[in-house]
Scaffold this active site. Structure first.
Site, PDB file in Angstrom:
ATOM      1  N   ASP A 146       0.867  -1.173   0.000  1.00 18.56           N
ATOM      2  CA  ASP A 146       0.000   0.000   0.000  1.00 18.56           C
ATOM      3  C   ASP A 146       0.900   1.217   0.000  1.00 18.56           C
ATOM      4  O   ASP A 146       1.488   1.541   1.026  1.00 18.56           O
ATOM      5  CB  ASP A 146      -0.904  -0.035   1.229  1.00 18.56           C
ATOM      6  CG  ASP A 146      -1.784   1.196   1.334  1.00 18.56           C
ATOM      7  OD1 ASP A 146      -1.683   2.095   0.469  1.00 18.56           O
ATOM      8  OD2 ASP A 146      -2.572   1.276   2.303  1.00 18.56           O
ATOM      9  N   ASN A 148      -0.045   4.308  -0.675  1.00 13.82           N
ATOM     10  CA  ASN A 148      -0.771   5.529  -0.324  1.00 13.82           C
ATOM     11  C   ASN A 148      -0.449   6.671  -1.282  1.00 13.82           C
ATOM     12  O   ASN A 148      -0.464   7.851  -0.890  1.00 13.82           O
ATOM     13  CB  ASN A 148      -0.525   5.923   1.136  1.00 13.82           C
ATOM     14  CG  ASN A 148      -1.535   5.276   2.085  1.00 13.82           C
ATOM     15  OD1 ASN A 148      -2.735   5.239   1.804  1.00 13.82           O
ATOM     16  ND2 ASN A 148      -1.062   4.753   3.203  1.00 13.82           N
ATOM     17  N   ASP A 246     -11.065  -2.551   3.304  1.00 19.34           N
ATOM     18  CA  ASP A 246     -11.370  -1.460   2.360  1.00 19.34           C
ATOM     19  C   ASP A 246     -10.454  -1.506   1.129  1.00 19.34           C
ATOM     20  O   ASP A 246     -10.655  -0.738   0.184  1.00 19.34           O
ATOM     21  CB  ASP A 246     -11.364  -0.081   3.037  1.00 19.34           C
ATOM     22  CG  ASP A 246     -10.182   0.154   3.946  1.00 19.34           C
ATOM     23  OD1 ASP A 246      -9.371  -0.769   4.159  1.00 19.34           O
ATOM     24  OD2 ASP A 246     -10.056   1.286   4.451  1.00 19.34           O
TER      25      ASP A 246
END
Length: 257
Positions: A146, A148, A246
């Site tokens: 991840d 981001n 999510d």
DNA sequence: ATGGTGGCCCGGCCA
């Protein structure tokens, strides 16, 4: 070799979904982020039952990264020294079936005026240094996780909604591009050119059903692996159903030559 | 709609 990455948003809360996904997706290597576990609490046995060795780097409530592999797990290294201490456990690496695999959870940054934003940029710069120190661009290397960061405007559902926000700012994208310049390819993007191929959707406001997401979970590979990559998938089915993360898992199929 | 949801674990923090 099938290499996957998944921000699971709490491994204990997601274990039944992870076990289900491993059994139908059959990854050879699965990088996980946001395990939210201390090392002593990691359920190595649940993965061993499915045929996977596991290594974990976590300290409890937040962050935490892991690698599960059924093609070997050696030369495990964790963290990035003082930056890791300040930002939490966010990096673990291992040799899996001839590939140097890194599972990374880049800091969120929160907002452009937050102290966490320059810390995010510093973490990305340090990640580049770690990769440079510990791997070679002419060898099979996969930096998964991840990030981001949405690499381009087509990686967010509506760029106009992200004006002045993190994940899309030029310094973040440049830090990611600087890492790639070492010799890494966003191989999923190389294979699939369409927009709206997202890997994360906010739990709130029905974002998933409205296709309002971002592509921030990436598998960056060296050219030798990119050349052998035949297939990639963001498994949106794993974002549906009971108690989903999510994030959706992302995978690639490649040949280690 | 200055909210919404979900995970940590029970008072807010984090994403």
């Amino acid at each position: 070799m099938r290499i996957a990455t998944w921000n699971v948003n709490s491994l204990p809360a997601r274990l039944f979904r992870i076990e289900e996904w491993i059994q139908y997706a059959q990854p050879d290597v699965l990088c996980m982020q946001e395990t939210k576990l201390a090392d002593a609490a990691f359920p190595h046995g649940a993965f061993a039952t499915l045929g996977y060795e596991t290594a974990h780097h976590g300290d409890g409530r937040w962050n935490g990264v892991a690698i599960a592999s059924r093609v070997g797990l050696a030369e495990v290294s964790t963290g990035m020294g003082s930056l890791d201490d300040a930002q939490g456990p966010r990096l673990i690496a291992a040799d899996c079936g001839g590939v140097r695999v890194l599972s990374v959870y880049v800091p969120n940054g929160r907002s452009l005026d937050s102290e966490h934003y320059p810390a995010k940029l510093a973490w990305l710069a340090r990640l580049r240094a770690v990769v440079e120190e510990s791997a070679a661009p002419d060898r099979p290397v996969a930096v998964c996780g991840d990030f981001n960061v949405a690499p381009e405007d087509r990686d967010v559902w509506d760029p106009s909604k992200f004006q002045g926000a993190t994940h899309v700012s030029q310094p973040e994208r440049e830090a990611l591009a600087d890492l790639e310049k070492w010799g890494l390819v966003d191989v999923f993007r190389r294979l699939y050119d369409d927009g709206k191929l997202f890997s994360w959707w906010d739990y709130r406001a029905g974002s998933f059903h409205k296709h309002q997401g971002m592509r921030i979970d990436l598998i960056l590979v060296t050219e030798v692996l990119a050349r052998g990559t035949t297939y990639g998938l963001i498994d949106r089915n794993a974002r549906k159903g009971q108690k989903p993360s999510d994030h959706a898992p992302v995978l690639i199929d490649t040949v280690v030559g």
